[in-house]
Design an enzyme around this catalytic site. Structure first.
Site, PDB file in Angstrom:
ATOM      1  N   ASN A   1     -62.050  15.226   7.898  1.00  0.00           N
ATOM      2  CA  ASN A   1     -61.505  14.011   8.352  1.00  0.00           C
ATOM      3  C   ASN A   1     -61.337  14.050   9.916  1.00  0.00           C
ATOM      4  O   ASN A   1     -60.463  14.713  10.357  1.00  0.00           O
ATOM      5  CB  ASN A   1     -60.089  13.932   7.478  1.00  0.00           C
ATOM      6  CG  ASN A   1     -59.443  12.542   7.970  1.00  0.00           C
ATOM      7  OD1 ASN A   1     -59.548  11.996   9.126  1.00  0.00           O
ATOM      8  ND2 ASN A   1     -58.962  11.858   6.969  1.00  0.00           N
TER       9      ASN A   1
ATOM     10  N   ASP B   1     -52.972  18.296   3.487  1.00  0.00           N
ATOM     11  CA  ASP B   1     -53.237  17.331   2.245  1.00  0.00           C
ATOM     12  C   ASP B   1     -52.317  16.384   2.383  1.00  0.00           C
ATOM     13  O   ASP B   1     -50.880  16.619   2.553  1.00  0.00           O
ATOM     14  CB  ASP B   1     -53.367  17.851   0.826  1.00  0.00           C
ATOM     15  CG  ASP B   1     -53.980  16.986   0.060  1.00  0.00           C
ATOM     16  OD1 ASP B   1     -55.253  16.809   0.153  1.00  0.00           O
ATOM     17  OD2 ASP B   1     -53.225  16.357  -0.897  1.00  0.00           O
ATOM     18  N   SER B   2     -52.539  15.278   2.397  1.00  0.00           N
ATOM     19  CA  SER B   2     -51.565  14.105   2.993  1.00  0.00           C
ATOM     20  C   SER B   2     -51.957  12.802   2.376  1.00  0.00           C
ATOM     21  O   SER B   2     -52.833  12.699   1.741  1.00  0.00           O
ATOM     22  CB  SER B   2     -51.602  13.993   4.545  1.00  0.00           C
ATOM     23  OG  SER B   2     -52.925  13.757   4.946  1.00  0.00           O
TER      24      SER B   2
ATOM     25  N   PHE C   1     -55.797   6.214  12.199  1.00  0.00           N
ATOM     26  CA  PHE C   1     -56.993   6.044  11.129  1.00  0.00           C
ATOM     27  C   PHE C   1     -56.352   5.750   9.918  1.00  0.00           C
ATOM     28  O   PHE C   1     -55.110   5.616   9.910  1.00  0.00           O
ATOM     29  CB  PHE C   1     -57.588   7.605  11.005  1.00  0.00           C
ATOM     30  CG  PHE C   1     -56.782   8.536  10.516  1.00  0.00           C
ATOM     31  CD1 PHE C   1     -55.943   9.373  11.418  1.00  0.00           C
ATOM     32  CD2 PHE C   1     -56.931   9.128   9.198  1.00  0.00           C
ATOM     33  CE1 PHE C   1     -54.895  10.183  10.949  1.00  0.00           C
ATOM     34  CE2 PHE C   1     -56.055  10.095   8.762  1.00  0.00           C
ATOM     35  CZ  PHE C   1     -55.124  10.805   9.472  1.00  0.00           C
TER      36      PHE C   1
ATOM     37  N   ASP D   1     -52.953   3.665   8.952  1.00  0.00           N
ATOM     38  CA  ASP D   1     -52.004   3.418  10.049  1.00  0.00           C
ATOM     39  C   ASP D   1     -51.992   1.854  10.235  1.00  0.00           C
ATOM     40  O   ASP D   1     -50.541   1.640  10.670  1.00  0.00           O
ATOM     41  CB  ASP D   1     -52.833   4.081  11.439  1.00  0.00           C
ATOM     42  CG  ASP D   1     -52.450   5.631  11.577  1.00  0.00           C
ATOM     43  OD1 ASP D   1     -51.474   6.197  10.665  1.00  0.00           O
ATOM     44  OD2 ASP D   1     -53.110   6.292  12.084  1.00  0.00           O
TER      45      ASP D   1
ATOM     46  N   LYS E   1     -47.173   7.887  17.947  1.00  0.00           N
ATOM     47  CA  LYS E   1     -47.210   8.226  16.580  1.00  0.00           C
ATOM     48  C   LYS E   1     -46.655   9.570  16.201  1.00  0.00           C
ATOM     49  O   LYS E   1     -45.831   9.751  15.436  1.00  0.00           O
ATOM     50  CB  LYS E   1     -48.670   8.267  15.944  1.00  0.00           C
ATOM     51  CG  LYS E   1     -48.761   8.756  14.615  1.00  0.00           C
ATOM     52  CD  LYS E   1     -50.103   8.276  14.052  1.00  0.00           C
ATOM     53  CE  LYS E   1     -50.201   8.877  12.720  1.00  0.00           C
ATOM     54  NZ  LYS E   1     -51.637   8.905  12.078  1.00  0.00           N
TER      55      LYS E   1
END
Ligand code: IMP
Length: 191
Positions: free
Chosen positions: A10, A69-70, A149, A152, A172
């Site tokens: 990503n 991992d989110s 991304f 967001d 952010k």
């Protein structure tokens, strides 16, 4: 200088993780000579999937490997999309935002949070550590901003009056889940 492989495909995550780890020598999957097939993320939690990715790439490359991992967890949707955040969008975030607006149309509760679990896996000793970060906030009624991304533009963190999509990266990073997890990791590496 410690060498760390960041195991993600990503680009948004890779940029953020690199921004946070400037004092380390960072490798990404594109620096690896051989093409490595992606692992199957069949865990039930962020921690499971984070470990699956970090262990898989660490064993393939024999490098100290970091995986994140989110995802976005929406309370009125019982935590969805959660670990399925990436698959929910399937590459089309505009569509995913619209789907979530529809699912939330009749809900009063728009509270949500981002969660990240970062795993650092050491293949030499088969040891790992995990670090977690959360960011509470809410889902907006329309997309705002084009920065960042993923989700967001539809997420406003508690304490700010704008979406992550309207924030500079530095703004952010004062609030976001991944930075909180990375701070814990860096703290641990420095000890
Ligand atoms: P993973 O690569 O399986 O961990 O997928 C994580 C997904 O969660 C991303 O592709 C995004 O859809 C979403 N996500 C995680 N962190 C963020 C963030 O900071 N902003 C926006 N979306 C995020």
């Amino acid at each position: 200088m410690k060498k760390i492989l960041i195991a993600t495909t990503n680009p948004g995550k890779l940029k953020e993780l690199k921004d946070h780890l400037k004092e380390f020598e960072i490798l990404s999957l594109s620096d690896i000579d051989s093409v490595i097939e992606e692992p199957i993320e069949d865990g039930k939690t962020f921690a499971d999937n984070s470990l699956i990715k970090a262990k898989y790439y660490a064993e393939k490359t024999e490098l100290l490997t970091l995986a994140d991992d989110s995802g976005l967890c929406i309370n009125a949707l019982d935590g969805r999309p959660g670990v399925f955040s990436s698959r929910y969008a399937d590459g089309d975030y505009e569509k995913a935002h619209q789907k979530l607006f529809q699912e939330l149309a009749d809900k009063d509760d728009r509270s949500a949070y981002f969660q990240s679990v970062i795993t650092l896996y050491d293949p030499e000793n088969n040891k790992y550590e995990q670090f977690e970060g959360k960011c509470q906030g809410k889902i907006l009624k329309e997309s705002r901003g084009t920065g960042g991304f993923g989700y967001d533009p539809i997420f406003m963190p508690s304490g700010l009056e704008k979406s992550f999509g309207e924030c500079s990266p530095e703004e952010k990073y004062k609030y976001d889940h991944r930075k909180k997890a990375i701070d814990k990791l860096v703290n641990c590496l420095e000890k």
